[in-house]
Motif scaffolding. Structure first.
Motif, PDB file in Angstrom:
ATOM      1  N   UNK A 301      25.223 -26.169 -38.459  1.00  0.00           N
ATOM      2  CA  UNK A 301      26.167 -25.343 -39.220  1.00  0.00           C
ATOM      3  C   UNK A 301      27.108 -24.649 -38.261  1.00  0.00           C
ATOM      4  N   UNK A 302      27.140 -23.314 -38.303  1.00  0.00           N
ATOM      5  CA  UNK A 302      28.007 -22.572 -37.384  1.00  0.00           C
ATOM      6  C   UNK A 302      27.272 -22.125 -36.132  1.00  0.00           C
ATOM      7  N   UNK A 303      25.977 -22.416 -36.035  1.00  0.00           N
ATOM      8  CA  UNK A 303      25.193 -22.032 -34.860  1.00  0.00           C
ATOM      9  C   UNK A 303      25.253 -23.126 -33.803  1.00  0.00           C
ATOM     10  N   UNK A 304      25.198 -22.725 -32.530  1.00  0.00           N
ATOM     11  CA  UNK A 304      25.224 -23.654 -31.396  1.00  0.00           C
ATOM     12  C   UNK A 304      23.989 -23.403 -30.539  1.00  0.00           C
ATOM     13  N   UNK A 305      23.315 -24.506 -30.151  1.00  0.00           N
ATOM     14  CA  UNK A 305      22.116 -24.410 -29.325  1.00  0.00           C
ATOM     15  C   UNK A 305      22.288 -25.283 -28.088  1.00  0.00           C
ATOM     16  N   UNK A 306      21.611 -24.896 -27.016  1.00  0.00           N
ATOM     17  CA  UNK A 306      21.600 -25.719 -25.791  1.00  0.00           C
ATOM     18  C   UNK A 306      20.359 -26.600 -25.806  1.00  0.00           C
ATOM     19  N   UNK A 307      20.523 -27.885 -25.473  1.00  0.00           N
ATOM     20  CA  UNK A 307      19.394 -28.822 -25.379  1.00  0.00           C
ATOM     21  C   UNK A 307      19.621 -29.722 -24.169  1.00  0.00           C
ATOM     22  N   UNK A 308      18.688 -29.720 -23.246  1.00  0.00           N
ATOM     23  CA  UNK A 308      18.837 -30.534 -22.035  1.00  0.00           C
ATOM     24  C   UNK A 308      18.593 -32.012 -22.353  1.00  0.00           C
ATOM     25  N   UNK A 309      19.194 -32.949 -21.586  1.00  0.00           N
ATOM     26  CA  UNK A 309      18.984 -34.388 -21.835  1.00  0.00           C
ATOM     27  C   UNK A 309      17.542 -34.797 -21.543  1.00  0.00           C
ATOM     28  N   UNK A 310      16.966 -35.572 -22.469  1.00  0.00           N
ATOM     29  CA  UNK A 310      15.604 -36.079 -22.353  1.00  0.00           C
ATOM     30  C   UNK A 310      14.598 -34.956 -22.152  1.00  0.00           C
ATOM     31  N   UNK A 311      14.964 -33.732 -22.576  1.00  0.00           N
ATOM     32  CA  UNK A 311      14.054 -32.599 -22.474  1.00  0.00           C
ATOM     33  C   UNK A 311      13.733 -32.168 -21.067  1.00  0.00           C
ATOM     34  N   UNK A 312      14.549 -32.563 -20.087  1.00  0.00           N
ATOM     35  CA  UNK A 312      14.259 -32.246 -18.696  1.00  0.00           C
ATOM     36  C   UNK A 312      14.359 -30.740 -18.468  1.00  0.00           C
ATOM     37  N   UNK A 313      13.406 -30.207 -17.711  1.00  0.00           N
ATOM     38  CA  UNK A 313      13.377 -28.790 -17.376  1.00  0.00           C
ATOM     39  C   UNK A 313      14.060 -28.557 -16.033  1.00  0.00           C
ATOM     40  N   UNK A 314      14.514 -27.334 -15.787  1.00  0.00           N
ATOM     41  CA  UNK A 314      15.203 -27.063 -14.512  1.00  0.00           C
ATOM     42  C   UNK A 314      14.370 -27.450 -13.286  1.00  0.00           C
ATOM     43  N   UNK A 315      13.072 -27.159 -13.320  1.00  0.00           N
ATOM     44  CA  UNK A 315      12.233 -27.495 -12.176  1.00  0.00           C
ATOM     45  C   UNK A 315      12.056 -28.984 -11.971  1.00  0.00           C
ATOM     46  N   UNK A 316      12.295 -29.788 -13.018  1.00  0.00           N
ATOM     47  CA  UNK A 316      12.159 -31.240 -12.907  1.00  0.00           C
ATOM     48  C   UNK A 316      13.442 -31.899 -12.435  1.00  0.00           C
ATOM     49  N   UNK A 317      14.574 -31.237 -12.664  1.00  0.00           N
ATOM     50  CA  UNK A 317      15.867 -31.850 -12.382  1.00  0.00           C
ATOM     51  C   UNK A 317      15.987 -32.230 -10.914  1.00  0.00           C
ATOM     52  N   UNK A 318      15.698 -31.277 -10.019  1.00  0.00           N
ATOM     53  CA  UNK A 318      15.864 -31.553  -8.596  1.00  0.00           C
ATOM     54  C   UNK A 318      14.973 -32.668  -8.108  1.00  0.00           C
TER      55      UNK A 318
END
Length: 581
Positions: A301-318
């Motif tokens: 609707x009018x709400x916006x949410x952040x969702x990382x690709x494939x559910x990756x977490x910040x600690x997993x990205x690096x």
């Protein structure tokens, strides 16, 4: 008259006994030979025709290749050989003359060839333990000297040479002659057929002039014609050489079967090498190939949410990007735990920063996140200052690193832990290698063909090498790498005004740990510097204390990097993770 009659009868008796006495020729004990053991006397005499060759009137010439070989034993013990071969037009005949042949279970007889000369449609070449003769369509001849044909044998000598061997095509008719310095040659024998065969030649005889003549019809590919001639003692120097081969030489001899095994092994190794090179190119390309932006902002609707690709977490990205656990991966995880309301971060005078419990770890946390939480705040500790953690001598990060490496494998982004070269494929290669060693040992001391076991062992090494060289990042991991670059594109270009005011603080906060781990913190803080954290009805950021009186994030944008520097320094001093990128 009676005396005269008696003389006639006696002469008749002597004449009748003559051929039998001549056929009985002298014999002697035999020594090492290069073929089947010979009887002292041939058990069966072959009827000898009057003439050799195809010069008999009315006899049709053979249809196919014909060969005539002249053998002459010289006084120095060498054998002069002249081969004249006629091949039908448009065809080619190749002979591979072995210079090392079996002379028993534990030794080989070794010959040496020199002074090779060719005429007409013939060529000759020495290659290793072979003399390769090639006869093209037409007539050609080859002349050469052979050393090693004479051997001492129990008071006599024996000359031995294969008048024909190793032809790759049929020879319709072979004729040969042998002469020596002494005409007293006996016994004479000749074997034809495959190596090891005891079948006698079509004809072999010693004529009244002391010349040995032999004839063999229909010589098939691979057959040999093996001539053995007895000589009086001291006819020529004994030049025969024998080389011991022993158990290992027999077991590790290259045979057609082991040759096929190594050919198959070579094909498999080439295929494996191509596969490894292709996978490495794919993995390297995943880090550089251009991809479009990734949609990380979901709308309801009018709400916006952040969702990382494939559910990756910040600690997993690096770890997914560079295959190592760095201190920045742990720092980003600390910020993410605060953003998700597990930790509370607050700036205190000093300057210093406090880390406090907000909610206990639950089933929604990954193992590496729980390890970070419990390393910073062990049981019985509700809050701690960064300075206090440094004063304690740092943190033990081994549990965190192990959990992070294991986590990316669980998520199927990697086929094995990136910090180790061992995988199931490695153990499979080690098992195949061990099996190959066992098979080699068994075959060496039993039936031979030990090279089959060597081929298996080499295959195991190839599998183990492929396991080390193959990238551990899976196809899913390569896709995620591209999506992370898309996430970085989002961090570079997102604007606060594109997000509804009520959702800006949440989108800013949920995205911040990814900006930290991807090195885009400064730009992200600048993009949301004007954000009023009180617009959601609560003063300050919901996860970071000490700046509740601020109406925007400008001061936070200048102080937050100092917190990251202090936290990174603490983790680096702990010595269990690499320095920040």
């Amino acid at each position: 008259m009676l005396r005269k009659l008696g003389l006639v009868v006696a002469a008749g008796v002597l004449a009748a006994a003559g051929p039998a006495a001549a056929a009985a020729g002298p014999t002697g004990p035999t020594g090492p030979t290069a073929g089947p053991p010979l009887p002292a006397q041939p058990s069966e005499q072959v009827k000898k025709p009057q003439l050799l060759g195809s010069d008999v009137p009315g006899v049709q010439a053979p249809d196919g290749a014909i060969a005539d070989v002249a053998l002459k034993l010289l006084r120095d013990g060498s054998l002069s050989v002249t081969e004249k071969v006629t091949v039908p037009g448009g065809q080619q005949l190749v002979s591979r003359v072995p210079l090392r042949v079996s002379a028993g279970d534990d030794q080989d007889r070794v010959f040496a060839v020199r002074d090779v000369k060719t005429e007409g449609a013939a060529t000759g070449q020495l290659t290793g333990d072979q003399l390769v003769l090639t006869f093209a369509g037409g007539s050609g001849s080859v002349t050469y000297l052979v050393d090693g044909v004479v051997a001492d044998q129990g008071g006599r000598q024996q000359a031995r040479w294969q008048a024909a061997s190793g032809f790759d095509g049929p020879v319709a008719k072979l004729t040969a002659s042998f002469i020596a310095p002494s005409p007293e040659l006996s016994p004479v024998d000749c074997f034809a057929g495959p190596i090891g065969s005891s079948r006698r030649c079509t004809l072999s005889e010693l004529d009244h002039t002391g010349v040995v003549r032999l004839e063999q019809n229909d010589v098939q590919p691979g057959d040999r014609v093996d001539l053995l001639v007895g000589l009086p003692v001291n006819t020529a120097p004994a030049t025969a050489r024998f080389a011991g081969i022993g158990l290992l030489a027999n077991a590790f001899a290259l045979t057609p079967l082991t040759g096929v095994a190594f050919a198959v092994l070579l094909v498999l190794l080439v295929v494996a090498a191509v596969f490894v090179v292709r996978r490495r190119k794919q993995d390297a390309g995943a880090l550089t190939a251009a991809t479009g932006p990734v949609e990380v902002l979901l709308r309801d609707g009018e709400r916006v949410y952040f969702a990382s690709p494939d559910g990756v977490l910040p600690g997993q990205v690096g770890t997914v990007i560079d295959e190592t656990v760095d201190v920045v991966d742990i720092s980003a995880t600390v910020v993410d735990l605060a953003v998700r309301n597990y930790l509370w971060l607050a700036e205190v005078p000093g300057p210093d920063w406090q880390l406090a419990r907000r909610n206990p770890p639950d089933e929604h946390l990954h193992d590496f996140e729980r390890a970070v939480y419990e390393t910073l705040l062990p049981a019985g500790t509700d809050a701690v200052l960064v300075s206090q953690l440094r004063a304690r001598g740092g943190l033990d990060l081994r549990r965190i690193s192990d959990a992070m490496y294991a986590d990316v494998v669980t998520k199927r982004w990697f086929s094995r832990r990136p910090d180790t070269a061992r995988s199931r494929l490695t153990w499979l290669g080690a098992g195949i290698f061990a099996l190959g060693l066992v098979v080699t040992a068994i075959l060496t001391f039993t039936v031979g063909y030990a090279l089959l076991g060597v081929a298996v062992a080499l295959a195991g090494l190839g599998v183990a090498a492929a396991a080390v060289l193959l990238p551990s990042r899976t196809a899913r991991g390569r896709v995620l790498v591209g999506q992370v670059r898309g996430l970085l594109h989002y961090l570079h270009h997102a604007k606060a005004e594109d997000i509804p005011p009520g959702d800006r603080e949440m989108v800013f906060s949920r995205s911040l740990p990814y900006a930290v781990v991807l090195g885009d913190t400064e730009r992200w803080l600048g993009a949301f510097a004007a954000l009023n954290p009180a617009s959601d009805g609560t003063a300050g950021l919901y996860w970071y204390g000490g700046m509740e009186a601020d109406s925007d994030l400008r001061r936070f944008g200048t102080h937050f990097p100092s917190f990251l520097t202090a936290l990174d320094g603490l983790l680096t001093e702990s010595g269990r993770a690499t320095s920040p990128r």
